[in-house]
Scaffold this motif. Structure first.
Motif, PDB file in Angstrom:
ATOM      1  N   SER A  48       0.837  -1.211   0.000  1.00 37.35           N
ATOM      2  CA  SER A  48       0.000   0.000   0.000  1.00 37.35           C
ATOM      3  C   SER A  48       0.865   1.252   0.000  1.00 37.35           C
ATOM      4  N   GLN A  49       1.992   1.180   0.672  1.00 35.37           N
ATOM      5  CA  GLN A  49       2.876   2.342   0.764  1.00 35.37           C
ATOM      6  C   GLN A  49       3.582   2.664  -0.544  1.00 35.37           C
ATOM      7  N   MET A  50       3.547   1.719  -1.483  1.00 38.34           N
ATOM      8  CA  MET A  50       4.238   1.940  -2.753  1.00 38.34           C
ATOM      9  C   MET A  50       3.437   2.803  -3.720  1.00 38.34           C
ATOM     10  N   GLY A  51       2.132   2.904  -3.506  1.00 36.66           N
ATOM     11  CA  GLY A  51       1.298   3.712  -4.389  1.00 36.66           C
ATOM     12  C   GLY A  51       1.133   5.125  -3.866  1.00 36.66           C
ATOM     13  N   ALA A  52       0.629   5.992  -4.732  1.00 36.44           N
ATOM     14  CA  ALA A  52       0.533   7.409  -4.378  1.00 36.44           C
ATOM     15  C   ALA A  52      -0.787   7.779  -3.717  1.00 36.44           C
ATOM     16  N   GLU A  53      -1.772   6.880  -3.739  1.00 39.34           N
ATOM     17  CA  GLU A  53      -3.111   7.262  -3.278  1.00 39.34           C
ATOM     18  C   GLU A  53      -3.622   6.389  -2.136  1.00 39.34           C
ATOM     19  N   SER A  54      -2.713   5.879  -1.333  1.00 43.55           N
ATOM     20  CA  SER A  54      -3.118   5.042  -0.219  1.00 43.55           C
ATOM     21  C   SER A  54      -3.784   5.871   0.880  1.00 43.55           C
ATOM     22  N   VAL A  55      -4.846   5.314   1.444  1.00 41.79           N
ATOM     23  CA  VAL A  55      -5.535   5.924   2.581  1.00 41.79           C
ATOM     24  C   VAL A  55      -5.267   5.026   3.789  1.00 41.79           C
ATOM     25  N   PRO A  56      -4.565   5.521   4.835  1.00 43.75           N
ATOM     26  CA  PRO A  56      -4.150   4.661   5.951  1.00 43.75           C
ATOM     27  C   PRO A  56      -5.254   3.799   6.532  1.00 43.75           C
ATOM     28  N   GLU A  57      -6.419   4.375   6.779  1.00 40.26           N
ATOM     29  CA  GLU A  57      -7.515   3.607   7.362  1.00 40.26           C
ATOM     30  C   GLU A  57      -7.947   2.478   6.433  1.00 40.26           C
ATOM     31  N   ARG A  58      -8.042   2.790   5.142  1.00 43.25           N
ATOM     32  CA  ARG A  58      -8.448   1.788   4.160  1.00 43.25           C
ATOM     33  C   ARG A  58      -7.376   0.703   4.024  1.00 43.25           C
ATOM     34  N   ALA A  59      -6.104   1.106   4.088  1.00 46.50           N
ATOM     35  CA  ALA A  59      -5.009   0.140   3.994  1.00 46.50           C
ATOM     36  C   ALA A  59      -5.048  -0.840   5.167  1.00 46.50           C
ATOM     37  N   ARG A  60      -5.381  -0.333   6.345  1.00 46.07           N
ATOM     38  CA  ARG A  60      -5.473  -1.215   7.519  1.00 46.07           C
ATOM     39  C   ARG A  60      -6.660  -2.170   7.397  1.00 46.07           C
ATOM     40  N   VAL A  61      -7.771  -1.698   6.843  1.00 49.69           N
ATOM     41  CA  VAL A  61      -8.927  -2.575   6.635  1.00 49.69           C
ATOM     42  C   VAL A  61      -8.565  -3.690   5.664  1.00 49.69           C
ATOM     43  N   MET A  62      -7.866  -3.350   4.591  1.00 51.54           N
ATOM     44  CA  MET A  62      -7.437  -4.357   3.629  1.00 51.54           C
ATOM     45  C   MET A  62      -6.543  -5.395   4.307  1.00 51.54           C
ATOM     46  N   ALA A  63      -5.555  -4.915   5.069  1.00 52.21           N
ATOM     47  CA  ALA A  63      -4.624  -5.812   5.755  1.00 52.21           C
ATOM     48  C   ALA A  63      -5.355  -6.680   6.771  1.00 52.21           C
ATOM     49  N   ALA A  64      -6.299  -6.068   7.511  1.00 50.04           N
ATOM     50  CA  ALA A  64      -7.055  -6.801   8.525  1.00 50.04           C
ATOM     51  C   ALA A  64      -7.913  -7.890   7.887  1.00 50.04           C
ATOM     52  N   ALA A  65      -8.562  -7.577   6.775  1.00 48.21           N
ATOM     53  CA  ALA A  65      -9.422  -8.549   6.096  1.00 48.21           C
ATOM     54  C   ALA A  65      -8.611  -9.751   5.626  1.00 48.21           C
ATOM     55  N   ILE A  66      -7.409  -9.500   5.135  1.00 46.81           N
ATOM     56  CA  ILE A  66      -6.553 -10.586   4.668  1.00 46.81           C
ATOM     57  C   ILE A  66      -6.121 -11.462   5.830  1.00 46.81           C
ATOM     58  N   GLU A  67      -5.794 -10.849   6.980  1.00 52.06           N
ATOM     59  CA  GLU A  67      -5.398 -11.630   8.148  1.00 52.06           C
ATOM     60  C   GLU A  67      -6.575 -12.445   8.692  1.00 52.06           C
ATOM     61  N   VAL A  68      -7.760 -11.863   8.711  1.00 50.93           N
ATOM     62  CA  VAL A  68      -8.948 -12.591   9.169  1.00 50.93           C
ATOM     63  C   VAL A  68      -9.225 -13.764   8.236  1.00 50.93           C
ATOM     64  N   PHE A  69      -9.151 -13.520   6.934  1.00 51.97           N
ATOM     65  CA  PHE A  69      -9.365 -14.573   5.939  1.00 51.97           C
ATOM     66  C   PHE A  69      -8.367 -15.712   6.144  1.00 51.97           C
ATOM     67  N   HIS A  70      -7.103 -15.361   6.323  1.00 55.53           N
ATOM     68  CA  HIS A  70      -6.060 -16.365   6.526  1.00 55.53           C
ATOM     69  C   HIS A  70      -6.337 -17.216   7.755  1.00 55.53           C
ATOM     70  N   ASN A  71      -6.707 -16.580   8.862  1.00 50.65           N
ATOM     71  CA  ASN A  71      -6.943 -17.329  10.098  1.00 50.65           C
ATOM     72  C   ASN A  71      -8.207 -18.179  10.020  1.00 50.65           C
TER      73      ASN A  71
END
Length: 282
Positions: free
Chosen positions: A59-82
């Motif tokens: 997410s940090q590599m792109g120019a239009e990342s929104v921190p809150e949205r990036a955390r939701v994306m990361a959280a969803a992936i971790e929940v899915f994995h578990n």
């Protein structure tokens, strides 16, 4: 809220991962206390959160990342994995993960099934507000199909003494590598990187995931129980022949044919199998 000490050397990422973990806990609530405890239980163990870390980094590599949205994306992936881990442990009848009892071992199989199913619903509920901005629910759905495909491939090939490295790689491509690909691709998509770079990120994630599973499968036969923090020889007990077994089978076909003919393994069998593997990989 603490996370694995491996992130101590990366304070900025550590901070983001802590916030991601807090977000996960805030989204898990179900009235049935047993299932609620089971759903939260897997996140209380000391997981490394590697997949959400990749999502946040990409997410940090792109120019239009929104921190809150990036955390939701990361959280969803971790929940899915578990959620997939809970289901895996039910199928494999694993007793330990991350040095703790598995959810099915601690709470029973029924609660574990409901907890895993509930966590999958949490993924979609978390990402729902962003569905018109990025197709996160679409990529979660496709990832789910590929992960299930990898698991079914593994089921089809269980106890197959004609198993090949090519089939094994196909298996881990869906079973494990897809979630790493999802993490990298999801982060790139969240930050609105170009389509080309998003799919490059996806391919990078696939290679990371393949390497991770190859190493994980090797460590299962080379680590001590206390270090491994999972049920030892679980794959072999379930007729799942991973890379270390497949390579060794070619070098010692008579030995492994004798082992595979057994309906149950003793502790002495495992000692002999480990010695045979170490002989090939030392």
């Amino acid at each position: 809220m603490s996370i694995h000490s491996m992130w101590n050397d990366f304070p900025d990422l550590e901070k983001e991962l802590k916030q991601t973990r807090q977000l996960i806990f805030s989204k898990i609530f179900i009235r049935n206390q047993q299932v609620n405890a089971a759903a939260k239980g897997i996140f209380k163990s000391n997981g490394k959160m590697i997949r959400p870390a990749y999502s946040l980094l990409f997410s940090q590599m792109g120019a239009e990342s929104v921190p809150e949205r990036a955390r939701v994306m990361a959280a969803a992936i971790e929940v899915f994995h578990n959620a997939t881990l809970i289901h895996d442990d039910i199928i494999d009848e694993g007793d330990n993960r991350r040095g703790n009892p598995t959810i099915q071992s601690a709470y029973g199989k029924k609660s574990a099934v409901y907890a895993g199913d509930y966590l999958l619903s949490v993924c979609f509920r978390m990402t729902h507000p962003y569905r018109q901005v990025i197709d996160v629910q679409g990529i979660l759905t496709r990832a789910m199909e590929r992960v299930i495909g990898g698991e079914l491939h593994q089921l089809d090939q269980s106890y197959n003494q004609e198993m090949t490295i090519r089939r094994y790689l196909t298996q881990i491509r869906g079973k494990t590598a897809e979630l790493y690909a999802l993490a990298c691709f999801g982060g790139a998509m969240e930050s609105n990187m170009s389509t080309k770079d998003q799919w490059l990120s996806y391919r990078i994630g696939v290679q990371i995931g393949m390497a991770f599973q190859l190493m994980d499968d090797l460590l299962e036969y080379t680590q001590d129980d206390a270090v491994w923090e999972k049920t030892m020889f679980q794959d072999l007990k379930n007729g799942i022949y991973t890379a270390p077994i497949l390579f060794s089978m070619k070098r010692s076909p008579v030995f492994f044919k004798k082992q595979f003919a057994k309906t149950e393994y003793t502790e002495q069998d495992f000692i002999e199998i480990r010695k045979e593997l170490e002989r090939h990989f030392s």
